[in-house]
Scaffold this motif. Sequence first.
Motif, PDB file in Angstrom:
ATOM      1  N   ASP A 107      -4.840  -0.095 -12.070  1.00 40.37           N
ATOM      2  CA  ASP A 107      -5.627  -0.858 -11.090  1.00 40.37           C
ATOM      3  C   ASP A 107      -4.670  -1.749 -10.299  1.00 40.37           C
ATOM      4  O   ASP A 107      -4.607  -2.958 -10.507  1.00 40.37           O
ATOM      5  CB  ASP A 107      -6.682  -1.706 -11.806  1.00 40.37           C
ATOM      6  CG  ASP A 107      -7.590  -2.449 -10.837  1.00 40.37           C
ATOM      7  OD1 ASP A 107      -7.705  -2.011  -9.677  1.00 40.37           O
ATOM      8  OD2 ASP A 107      -8.182  -3.462 -11.249  1.00 40.37           O
ATOM      9  N   GLU A 229      -8.028  -1.436   1.522  1.00 40.16           N
ATOM     10  CA  GLU A 229      -8.853  -0.257   1.780  1.00 40.16           C
ATOM     11  C   GLU A 229      -8.978   0.048   3.258  1.00 40.16           C
ATOM     12  O   GLU A 229      -9.135   1.213   3.652  1.00 40.16           O
ATOM     13  CB  GLU A 229     -10.240  -0.463   1.163  1.00 40.16           C
ATOM     14  CG  GLU A 229     -11.100   0.772   1.189  1.00 40.16           C
ATOM     15  CD  GLU A 229     -12.404   0.586   0.440  1.00 40.16           C
ATOM     16  OE1 GLU A 229     -13.349   1.339   0.714  1.00 40.16           O
ATOM     17  OE2 GLU A 229     -12.474  -0.326  -0.413  1.00 40.16           O
ATOM     18  N   ASP A 239      -7.875   6.684  -4.817  1.00 46.14           N
ATOM     19  CA  ASP A 239      -8.464   5.903  -5.909  1.00 46.14           C
ATOM     20  C   ASP A 239      -9.121   6.808  -6.943  1.00 46.14           C
ATOM     21  O   ASP A 239      -8.962   6.600  -8.154  1.00 46.14           O
ATOM     22  CB  ASP A 239      -9.483   4.903  -5.345  1.00 46.14           C
ATOM     23  CG  ASP A 239      -8.825   3.792  -4.537  1.00 46.14           C
ATOM     24  OD1 ASP A 239      -7.607   3.587  -4.696  1.00 46.14           O
ATOM     25  OD2 ASP A 239      -9.530   3.144  -3.741  1.00 46.14           O
TER      26      ASP A 239
END
Length: 266
Positions: A107, A229, A239
Amino acid sequence: MNSASSQGFEASIAQLNDLQTLRVWSIIVSLFGDLAQNPGDQISGTTLTRIITPMGIKPEAIRVALHRLRKDGWIESARSGRASVHFLTKSGRNQSAAVTPRIYARDPKVPQSWHLLIAEEGSSHAALEDALLLPQYSQVNRCTALGYGTAPHGLDDLFVTAISDLKVPTWLQERLFPADLVLSCQSLLTVLNQISPAADLTPVQIATLRTLIVHHWRRIALRHPVLPEGFHPADWAGDACRARVFELLDLLPQPSLHALDQALAS
């Protein structure tokens, strides 16, 4: 291992192999980076061959690739009894360690502060090229780089400006995420979604599958920067691909070097 498990393993290898032509030296770099990156870690020639040959790579090609990696200062080899063992050099370990955070970040944290470096047309490109060697920079064009965090000192030949409000045009999305990268990521995700590892894989088979998954993901992860993003094109699957990579790696826990040696001895 039963027949169905064996067929599933072979099918998974074939699907991963179909993604691209494998460069043997690069596969070996991925393998050591995943399984034997620490000081003192070493892999026997027999183990290395047993891990890699199911990918359709011949032992002769492995020997040639090892010779190249020794020549390039990545790998060292030694004798251990009647067998050969191979291990990363200090330089090889350092280079592997430098990219490990990019490859294995489940992450990744998106930086919040950004700046631009702009070189004068026809000059000061050397300073920009030096900056682009640093992991926080992505090249926008021949004269411009986008970086996160605070700009380092020593960039007097470049125009440096902080960015507080990012507006991303389509052309910049396409430059930072070129069509071949987007397609490679989509293709990898499609294949990974079709793989369902059997529970009774041997340590060597786990190492083979892990190496291929890490290798394909490594080629994508090291090409795209960690960006907000808003920089991603609409068809970017990064992702979802990252999430699936780690789902599979959790199902294929890293075998110890001892377990690999024991598996070959049994």
